[in-house]
Write a protein that holds these residues in place. Structure first.
Motif, PDB file in Angstrom:
ATOM      1  N   LYS A  84     -15.789 -15.866 -95.364  1.00  0.00           N
ATOM      2  CA  LYS A  84     -16.043 -16.609 -96.604  1.00  0.00           C
ATOM      3  C   LYS A  84     -16.158 -15.659 -97.782  1.00  0.00           C
ATOM      4  CE  LYS A  84     -16.972 -20.326 -98.983  1.00  0.00           C
ATOM      5  NZ  LYS A  84     -16.067 -21.472 -99.059  1.00  0.00           N
ATOM      6  N   LYS A 107     -27.121 -18.543-101.462  1.00  0.00           N
ATOM      7  CA  LYS A 107     -25.848 -17.905-101.131  1.00  0.00           C
ATOM      8  C   LYS A 107     -25.286 -18.489 -99.831  1.00  0.00           C
ATOM      9  CE  LYS A 107     -25.763 -13.485-101.720  1.00  0.00           C
ATOM     10  NZ  LYS A 107     -25.994 -12.025-101.496  1.00  0.00           N
ATOM     11  N   ILE A 162     -19.978 -13.881 -94.526  1.00  0.00           N
ATOM     12  CA  ILE A 162     -19.695 -13.731 -95.953  1.00  0.00           C
ATOM     13  C   ILE A 162     -19.010 -12.391 -96.148  1.00  0.00           C
ATOM     14  CG2 ILE A 162     -20.655 -13.612 -98.275  1.00  0.00           C
ATOM     15  CD1 ILE A 162     -22.968 -15.354 -97.318  1.00  0.00           C
ATOM     16  N   LEU A 216     -17.232 -15.625-102.022  1.00  0.00           N
ATOM     17  CA  LEU A 216     -18.044 -16.373-102.961  1.00  0.00           C
ATOM     18  C   LEU A 216     -17.883 -15.826-104.374  1.00  0.00           C
ATOM     19  CD1 LEU A 216     -21.477 -16.576-101.071  1.00  0.00           C
ATOM     20  CD2 LEU A 216     -19.829 -18.426-101.322  1.00  0.00           C
ATOM     21  N   ALA A 254     -21.873 -20.757 -99.138  1.00  0.00           N
ATOM     22  CA  ALA A 254     -20.876 -20.172 -98.244  1.00  0.00           C
ATOM     23  C   ALA A 254     -20.518 -21.068 -97.075  1.00  0.00           C
ATOM     24  CB  ALA A 254     -21.391 -18.832 -97.707  1.00  0.00           C
ATOM     25  N   TYR A 277     -24.248 -19.770-107.038  1.00  0.00           N
ATOM     26  CA  TYR A 277     -23.110 -19.296-106.252  1.00  0.00           C
ATOM     27  C   TYR A 277     -22.126 -20.439-106.076  1.00  0.00           C
ATOM     28  CZ  TYR A 277     -26.011 -15.282-104.986  1.00  0.00           C
ATOM     29  OH  TYR A 277     -26.797 -14.161-105.040  1.00  0.00           O
ATOM     30  N   GLY A 311     -18.490 -21.390-103.790  1.00  0.00           N
ATOM     31  CA  GLY A 311     -17.589 -20.988-102.723  1.00  0.00           C
ATOM     32  C   GLY A 311     -16.137 -20.993-103.171  1.00  0.00           C
ATOM     33  N   GLY A 320     -12.169 -18.423 -93.517  1.00  0.00           N
ATOM     34  CA  GLY A 320     -13.468 -19.072 -93.615  1.00  0.00           C
ATOM     35  C   GLY A 320     -13.636 -20.222 -92.648  1.00  0.00           C
TER      36      GLY A 320
END
Length: 378
Positions: A371, A164, A347, A373, A168, A83, A85, A200
């Motif tokens: 956030k 994840k 998220i 991703l 994030a 992942y 960001g 975020g």
């Protein structure tokens, strides 16, 4: 799970942060030099997002035929990203506000698994899961210098959900936690203005300011839905920038503070909101300008600070976490807050790597909150 030894939250939120000598923290990462080793087959080509000229989202390209980094130095590691960001700073490089060399692969933070290491790298092994701050991670593979302080070994057993969460929270969480302690050390009872309060960084700031610092948070956002999200996270006063001009918002802030103004301002909007900041800041207050969502702030005559003895900071995260002790201190504190439930990471959405253009168009159009991703394909 983490390399860290014990909670440091209480130390973090004292008036004066005593690090690094008093903590007696050793560096996170050491390295030596020699050859590379790997136990997996690494492809020659990978999927990436890149661009080769500045401009709007239209310059972004998705390729499945981009070379995988090779020829690792013995102090380097190769990470298979899981992942990554998405952060607004990428638009500054793409638009030419910050310099970039082409072809340019965006990305500032990611999580993933180590698939190759230099033979003298001792603090990591193949199969370790890591979270890191670094460049060029809108890609399946990223090469990192293991001597960098901004790598966290989270162990081989970290779950997909944990990876994840790490991706994030790392950059925006560290940004928020350093801003409220270093750029302006917020005091209990302060009136603090946060722009883009449902973004975020904004949502993290709102939580830390209201719940940990015990400040009065004045939230500015572009929709009532976003303001409600800021309220749920601890904002006390809500101002809609789609319904009010920035000059009117400044008047509202003065009204809220009985004419005194905000003790501190954390502003990620930049050019459009700066005059609001100057009008609504308190005598001896501090303006922290940490973003350019509307463009860079115009050059400022220093004499404009004199009438109210205003202080202005234009910080960047890496100036606060340059040393291993600093990075370890703030990262441990951030993840302690998350683990204890004192900080929630919102998220909003996870996009496929190939859909980054859609993601940034929605972010730049202020259609996202919290956030966002990228999920990197296997």
């Amino acid at each position: 799970m983490f390399l860290f030894k014990r909670p440091l939250i209480s130390a973090l939120f004292r008036r004066k942060i005593q690090y690094p000598k008093s903590l007696n923290i050793k560096p996170l990462i050491t390295f030596q030099i020699n050859k590379m080793s790997t136990t997996v087959t690494i492809p020659e080509k990978q999927s990436v997002i890149y661009y080769d000229k500045t401009g709007g989202p239209e310059v972004l390209q998705f390729s499945t035929d981009f070379p995988v980094p090779s020829d690792l130095a013995s102090n380097e590691i190769l990470v298979k990203n899981r992942y990554s960001g998405i952060n607004y700073i990428e638009t500054y490089f793409r638009n030419g506000i910050y310099p970039a060399s082409f072809p340019y692969i965006p990305g500032r933070e990611a999580s993933g698994e180590i698939v190759a290491i230099g033979s003298d790298v001792k603090n990591f092994k193949i199969g370790d899961k890591i979270a890191y701050l670094g460049n060029q991670n809108f890609a399946q593979f990223t090469k990192l210098d293991s001597n960098k302080v901004s790598i966290i070994n989270v162990g081989a057993n970290a779950t997909d959900d944990q990876l994840k969460l790490y991706a994030a929270s790392l950059l925006q969480g560290l940004t928020a936690i350093t801003l409220i302690n270093e750029a302006y050390n917020v005091k209990e009872g302060d009136y603090i203005l946060v722009t883009a309060a449902a973004g975020g960084v904004g949502l993290i700031l709102v939580q830390l300011l209201s719940k940990i610092k015990k400040a009065h948070v004045i939230a500015v956002a572009s929709t009532n839905e976003k303001l409600n999200k800021a309220k749920v996270n601890g904002a006390e006063f809500l101002l809609n920038s789609s319904e009010l001009s920035y000059d009117q918002i400044a008047d509202k802030i003065l009204e809220i503070t009985n004419g005194k103004g905000a003790d501190g301002i954390f502003d990620s909007i930049g050019k459009d909101s700066f005059e609001m900041d100057m009008k609504s800041i308190k005598r001896k207050g501090t303006i922290v300008s940490f973003g350019n969502a509307s463009g860079a702030v115009s050059p400022l005559s220093i004499t404009r600070l004199s009438p109210k003895n205003v202080k202005i900071a234009r910080p960047q995260l890496f100036g606060y976490v340059t040393e291993p002790e600093e990075f370890q201190f703030y990262t441990e504190s951030l993840f302690d807050l998350i683990k204890n439930g004192d900080l929630k990471i919102d998220i909003y959405k996870v996009y496929a790597l190939k859909d980054y253009k859609t993601a940034t168009i929605e972010m730049e159009g202020r259609k996202t909150s919290g956030k966002i991703l990228l999920e990197i394909p296997n």
